[in-house]
Write a protein that holds these residues in place. Sequence first.
Motif, PDB file in Angstrom:
ATOM      1  N   PHE A  13       0.825  -1.212   0.000  1.00 37.07           N
ATOM      2  CA  PHE A  13       0.000   0.000   0.000  1.00 37.07           C
ATOM      3  C   PHE A  13       0.858   1.260   0.000  1.00 37.07           C
ATOM      4  N   GLY A  14       1.854   1.278   0.861  1.00 45.90           N
ATOM      5  CA  GLY A  14       2.723   2.452   0.944  1.00 45.90           C
ATOM      6  C   GLY A  14       3.519   2.679  -0.323  1.00 45.90           C
ATOM      7  N   VAL A  15       4.073   1.614  -0.837  1.00 48.92           N
ATOM      8  CA  VAL A  15       4.861   1.718  -2.059  1.00 48.92           C
ATOM      9  C   VAL A  15       3.968   2.068  -3.244  1.00 48.92           C
ATOM     10  N   GLY A  16       2.736   1.574  -3.223  1.00 52.21           N
ATOM     11  CA  GLY A  16       1.798   1.905  -4.293  1.00 52.21           C
ATOM     12  C   GLY A  16       1.499   3.392  -4.350  1.00 52.21           C
ATOM     13  N   ALA A  17       1.331   4.006  -3.203  1.00 55.03           N
ATOM     14  CA  ALA A  17       1.082   5.447  -3.162  1.00 55.03           C
ATOM     15  C   ALA A  17       2.284   6.226  -3.680  1.00 55.03           C
ATOM     16  N   LEU A  18       3.461   5.802  -3.266  1.00 57.54           N
ATOM     17  CA  LEU A  18       4.681   6.462  -3.751  1.00 57.54           C
ATOM     18  C   LEU A  18       4.867   6.263  -5.250  1.00 57.54           C
ATOM     19  N   SER A  19       4.524   5.088  -5.743  1.00 60.52           N
ATOM     20  CA  SER A  19       4.683   4.837  -7.172  1.00 60.52           C
ATOM     21  C   SER A  19       3.728   5.700  -7.987  1.00 60.52           C
ATOM     22  N   GLY A  20       2.541   5.967  -7.444  1.00 63.89           N
ATOM     23  CA  GLY A  20       1.606   6.858  -8.128  1.00 63.89           C
ATOM     24  C   GLY A  20       2.153   8.268  -8.257  1.00 63.89           C
ATOM     25  N   MET A  21       2.783   8.739  -7.198  1.00 65.07           N
ATOM     26  CA  MET A  21       3.390  10.073  -7.243  1.00 65.07           C
ATOM     27  C   MET A  21       4.567  10.102  -8.226  1.00 65.07           C
ATOM     28  N   ALA A  22       5.361   9.037  -8.219  1.00 66.15           N
ATOM     29  CA  ALA A  22       6.503   8.967  -9.130  1.00 66.15           C
ATOM     30  C   ALA A  22       6.027   8.916 -10.580  1.00 66.15           C
ATOM     31  N   ALA A  23       5.002   8.124 -10.842  1.00 68.10           N
ATOM     32  CA  ALA A  23       4.479   8.019 -12.202  1.00 68.10           C
ATOM     33  C   ALA A  23       3.929   9.357 -12.681  1.00 68.10           C
ATOM     34  N   GLY A  28       4.573  14.004 -16.231  1.00 65.60           N
ATOM     35  CA  GLY A  28       4.706  15.449 -16.412  1.00 65.60           C
ATOM     36  C   GLY A  28       5.961  15.818 -17.179  1.00 65.60           C
ATOM     37  N   GLN A  29       7.069  15.152 -16.868  1.00 65.51           N
ATOM     38  CA  GLN A  29       8.326  15.424 -17.567  1.00 65.51           C
ATOM     39  C   GLN A  29       8.267  14.963 -19.027  1.00 65.51           C
ATOM     40  N   VAL A  30       7.690  13.801 -19.251  1.00 60.88           N
ATOM     41  CA  VAL A  30       7.565  13.291 -20.625  1.00 60.88           C
ATOM     42  C   VAL A  30       6.680  14.218 -21.439  1.00 60.88           C
ATOM     43  N   TRP A  31       5.596  14.667 -20.857  1.00 61.47           N
ATOM     44  CA  TRP A  31       4.682  15.564 -21.572  1.00 61.47           C
ATOM     45  C   TRP A  31       5.393  16.867 -21.957  1.00 61.47           C
ATOM     46  N   LYS A  32       6.185  17.409 -21.050  1.00 60.38           N
ATOM     47  CA  LYS A  32       6.930  18.635 -21.346  1.00 60.38           C
ATOM     48  C   LYS A  32       7.958  18.401 -22.451  1.00 60.38           C
ATOM     49  N   ARG A  33       8.635  17.268 -22.414  1.00 58.00           N
ATOM     50  CA  ARG A  33       9.667  16.972 -23.424  1.00 58.00           C
ATOM     51  C   ARG A  33       9.075  16.712 -24.800  1.00 58.00           C
ATOM     52  N   LEU A  34       7.823  16.337 -24.847  1.00 58.31           N
ATOM     53  CA  LEU A  34       7.159  16.168 -26.137  1.00 58.31           C
ATOM     54  C   LEU A  34       6.863  17.517 -26.788  1.00 58.31           C
ATOM     55  N   GLY A  35       7.168  18.589 -26.059  1.00 53.49           N
ATOM     56  CA  GLY A  35       6.960  19.921 -26.606  1.00 53.49           C
ATOM     57  C   GLY A  35       5.547  20.430 -26.422  1.00 53.49           C
ATOM     58  N   ARG A  36       4.829  19.794 -25.537  1.00 55.61           N
ATOM     59  CA  ARG A  36       3.460  20.216 -25.264  1.00 55.61           C
ATOM     60  C   ARG A  36       3.476  21.278 -24.169  1.00 55.61           C
ATOM     61  N   ASP A  37       2.301  21.679 -23.744  1.00 55.45           N
ATOM     62  CA  ASP A  37       2.185  22.641 -22.651  1.00 55.45           C
ATOM     63  C   ASP A  37       2.777  22.062 -21.374  1.00 55.45           C
ATOM     64  N   VAL A  66       3.455   0.804 -16.288  1.00 56.81           N
ATOM     65  CA  VAL A  66       4.851   0.347 -16.221  1.00 56.81           C
ATOM     66  C   VAL A  66       5.447   0.614 -14.843  1.00 56.81           C
ATOM     67  N   VAL A  67       5.197   1.782 -14.297  1.00 53.94           N
ATOM     68  CA  VAL A  67       5.724   2.110 -12.967  1.00 53.94           C
ATOM     69  C   VAL A  67       5.097   1.189 -11.922  1.00 53.94           C
ATOM     70  N   LYS A  68       3.792   0.979 -11.999  1.00 54.25           N
ATOM     71  CA  LYS A  68       3.107   0.126 -11.028  1.00 54.25           C
ATOM     72  C   LYS A  68       3.636  -1.308 -11.086  1.00 54.25           C
ATOM     73  N   ALA A  69       3.771  -1.858 -12.291  1.00 54.06           N
ATOM     74  CA  ALA A  69       4.275  -3.225 -12.431  1.00 54.06           C
ATOM     75  C   ALA A  69       5.710  -3.332 -11.922  1.00 54.06           C
ATOM     76  N   SER A  70       6.526  -2.338 -12.205  1.00 48.85           N
ATOM     77  CA  SER A  70       7.912  -2.352 -11.745  1.00 48.85           C
ATOM     78  C   SER A  70       8.000  -2.318 -10.228  1.00 48.85           C
TER      79      SER A  70
END
Length: 88
Positions: A13-23, A28-37, A66-70
């Motif tokens: 449960f604890g790791v799941g919550a942290l993984s959600g924040m990490a994902a 957010g970083q991937v979206w920015k690097r795609l040149g989007r808003d 992918v983050v959740k499975a990892s």
Amino acid sequence: MKISKILYKPVGFGVGALSGMAASAVFGQVWKRLGRDDEAPSPTDEQRGWGEVLLAAALQGAIFAVVKASVERGGATATRRFTGAWPD
């Protein structure tokens, strides 16, 4: 109930919550690097088109999966190392 399963539940449960924040941060970083808003479009954002909204949703879903499975796989592996049994 196996001890490995009992130990794995609260950790999961604890790791799941942290993984959600990490994902979320990764997305957010991937979206920015795609040149989007700076922020991905909301499904109800009238100013964004269907394609952009659906692309953002698909990308976000893939990253979260992918983050959740990892994280879950890593947690199960750590539980086996600690208890000697794989959490079923």
